[in-house]
Design a protein around this motif. Structure first.
Motif, mmCIF file in Angstrom:
data_model
loop_
_atom_site.group_PDB
_atom_site.id
_atom_site.type_symbol
_atom_site.label_atom_id
_atom_site.label_comp_id
_atom_site.label_asym_id
_atom_site.label_seq_id
_atom_site.Cartn_x
_atom_site.Cartn_y
_atom_site.Cartn_z
ATOM 1 N N TRP A 106 -28.486 -2.912 -16.582
ATOM 2 C CA TRP A 106 -28.651 -3.741 -16.115
ATOM 3 C C TRP A 106 -29.611 -4.123 -15.799
ATOM 4 N N VAL A 107 -29.610 -5.350 -15.079
ATOM 5 C CA VAL A 107 -30.933 -6.607 -14.135
ATOM 6 C C VAL A 107 -30.904 -6.103 -13.252
ATOM 7 N N VAL A 108 -31.968 -6.031 -12.813
ATOM 8 C CA VAL A 108 -31.835 -6.573 -10.751
ATOM 9 C C VAL A 108 -32.241 -7.466 -10.563
ATOM 10 N N THR A 109 -31.255 -8.399 -9.448
ATOM 11 C CA THR A 109 -32.119 -9.683 -9.795
ATOM 12 C C THR A 109 -32.093 -10.247 -7.684
ATOM 13 N N VAL A 110 -32.944 -10.721 -7.838
ATOM 14 C CA VAL A 110 -32.972 -11.462 -6.437
ATOM 15 C C VAL A 110 -32.252 -13.063 -6.664
ATOM 16 N N GLU A 111 -31.773 -13.616 -5.748
ATOM 17 C CA GLU A 111 -30.902 -14.727 -6.354
ATOM 18 C C GLU A 111 -30.272 -15.508 -4.613
ATOM 19 N N GLY A 112 -30.848 -17.096 -5.327
ATOM 20 C CA GLY A 112 -29.965 -17.770 -3.323
ATOM 21 C C GLY A 112 -28.146 -18.162 -4.534
ATOM 22 N N ASN A 113 -28.028 -19.016 -3.297
ATOM 23 C CA ASN A 113 -26.769 -19.528 -3.276
ATOM 24 C C ASN A 113 -25.631 -18.328 -3.892
ATOM 25 N N ASN A 151 -23.306 -14.642 -3.284
ATOM 26 C CA ASN A 151 -23.046 -13.255 -2.573
ATOM 27 C C ASN A 151 -22.733 -12.399 -3.008
ATOM 28 N N ASP A 152 -21.944 -11.427 -1.924
ATOM 29 C CA ASP A 152 -21.536 -9.675 -2.840
ATOM 30 C C ASP A 152 -20.251 -10.070 -4.046
ATOM 31 N N ASN A 153 -19.691 -10.813 -4.736
ATOM 32 C CA ASN A 153 -18.947 -11.061 -5.374
ATOM 33 C C ASN A 153 -19.633 -12.297 -6.345
ATOM 34 N N GLY A 154 -20.561 -12.063 -6.638
ATOM 35 C CA GLY A 154 -21.490 -13.294 -7.877
ATOM 36 C C GLY A 154 -21.354 -14.266 -7.962
ATOM 37 N N SER A 155 -20.094 -15.149 -6.660
ATOM 38 C CA SER A 155 -20.586 -16.181 -6.214
ATOM 39 C C SER A 155 -21.545 -17.400 -7.057
ATOM 40 N N ARG A 156 -21.539 -18.579 -7.411
ATOM 41 C CA ARG A 156 -22.300 -19.033 -7.979
ATOM 42 C C ARG A 156 -22.652 -19.936 -6.618
ATOM 43 N N GLU A 157 -21.144 -20.445 -5.696
ATOM 44 C CA GLU A 157 -21.070 -20.970 -4.106
ATOM 45 C C GLU A 157 -21.135 -19.752 -3.252
ATOM 46 N N GLY A 158 -22.026 -19.120 -3.116
ATOM 47 C CA GLY A 158 -22.232 -18.440 -2.218
ATOM 48 C C GLY A 158 -22.966 -18.879 -1.001
ATOM 49 N N ASP A 159 -23.426 -17.505 -0.172
ATOM 50 C CA ASP A 159 -23.867 -18.176 1.617
ATOM 51 C C ASP A 159 -24.924 -17.975 1.649
ATOM 52 N N GLY A 160 -25.960 -17.095 0.164
ATOM 53 C CA GLY A 160 -27.294 -16.743 0.996
ATOM 54 C C GLY A 160 -28.414 -15.720 -0.587
ATOM 55 N N VAL A 161 -29.206 -15.598 0.315
ATOM 56 C CA VAL A 161 -29.917 -14.967 -1.087
ATOM 57 C C VAL A 161 -29.782 -13.241 -0.950
ATOM 58 N N TYR A 162 -29.837 -13.160 -1.825
ATOM 59 C CA TYR A 162 -29.404 -11.057 -2.279
ATOM 60 C C TYR A 162 -29.406 -10.413 -3.336
ATOM 61 N N ARG A 163 -30.296 -9.757 -3.307
ATOM 62 C CA ARG A 163 -30.315 -8.457 -4.297
ATOM 63 C C ARG A 163 -29.667 -8.147 -5.211
ATOM 64 N N LYS A 164 -29.160 -8.011 -6.464
ATOM 65 C CA LYS A 164 -27.974 -7.804 -7.014
ATOM 66 C C LYS A 164 -28.395 -7.389 -8.171
ATOM 67 N N ARG A 165 -27.573 -6.723 -8.988
ATOM 68 C CA ARG A 165 -27.470 -6.314 -9.962
ATOM 69 C C ARG A 165 -26.620 -6.574 -10.716
ATOM 70 N N ARG A 166 -26.883 -6.455 -11.966
ATOM 71 C CA ARG A 166 -26.096 -7.503 -12.882
ATOM 72 C C ARG A 166 -26.372 -6.562 -14.205
ATOM 73 N N LEU A 167 -24.787 -7.323 -14.664
ATOM 74 C CA LEU A 167 -25.033 -6.295 -16.408
ATOM 75 C C LEU A 167 -25.678 -7.424 -17.387
ATOM 76 N N LYS A 168 -26.007 -7.095 -18.695
ATOM 77 C CA LYS A 168 -27.359 -7.390 -18.972
ATOM 78 C C LYS A 168 -25.925 -9.080 -19.791
ATOM 79 N N LYS A 169 -24.780 -8.171 -20.039
ATOM 80 C CA LYS A 169 -23.965 -9.511 -21.147
ATOM 81 C C LYS A 169 -23.533 -10.311 -19.602
ATOM 82 N N GLN A 170 -23.420 -10.655 -18.881
ATOM 83 C CA GLN A 170 -23.829 -11.553 -17.675
ATOM 84 C C GLN A 170 -24.820 -12.555 -18.103
ATOM 85 N N ILE A 171 -25.541 -12.586 -18.443
ATOM 86 C CA ILE A 171 -26.928 -13.174 -18.272
ATOM 87 C C ILE A 171 -27.024 -13.733 -20.369
#
Length: 159
Positions: free
Chosen positions: A116-123, A125-145
């Motif tokens: 896993w990669v812990v990230t901080v990303e803007g735009n 949301n909690d479901n991983g959209s690239r059209e989100g509503d804010g700045v979130y700290r998230k966990r992403r699987l490495k294979k998504q990157i």
């Protein structure tokens, strides 16, 4: 203060920012967009990255266009393979969108784990959209990157 720590403190300070008054709106979102010369109501994940880098004194693209950060000379990881070094706090990750045939979402690597990669990303949301509503700290699987670029080094510090 060490440059990576400065970048981390900046992006951490923005976690919890949310859009206000509609899609891609709000004082903070508009501040990120203005930092790269863009108007209101546009996608802002890359503008968020640029705003943080600008305020930390990191020499990086002043751009709201995700592919601007995919410079080959700055890439340290791509499609599951380390090219130069293990990603660190303050590096930027990009996600490839096959439909668009380009990287179309970006954020900061906060912690690079085994799976896993812990990230901080803007735009986003909690479901991983690239059209989100804010700045979130998230966990992403490495294979998504798709790729990670390193703009944070002593030679990249602005004078």
């Amino acid at each position: 203060m060490e440059l990576r720590q400065c970048v981390k403190e900046l992006y951490d300070s923005q976690v919890g920012v949310r859009e206000v008054g509609g899609e891609n709106r709000g004082a903070s979102v508009e501040m990120y967009l203005e930092s790269v010369g863009l108007g209101h109501s546009l996608a802002w994940c890359a503008a968020f990255v640029s705003w943080c880098y600008q305020h930390a004194g990191v020499e990086a693209p002043k751009s709201g266009w995700v592919p601007s950060y995919a410079l080959q000379r700055k890439r340290i990881y791509q499609r599951g393979k380390f090219q130069k070094q293990k990603p660190q706090t303050g590096d930027v990750f990009m996600i490839w969108y096959h439909k668009l045939k380009r990287p179309a979402h970006i954020g900061f690597v906060d912690h690079w784990g085994d799976k896993w990669v812990v990230t901080v990303e803007g735009n986003t949301n909690d479901n991983g959209s690239r059209e989100g509503d804010g700045v979130y700290r998230k966990r992403r699987l490495k294979k998504q990157i798709w790729a990670v670029s390193n703009f944070v080094s002593n030679t990249d510090r602005q004078k």
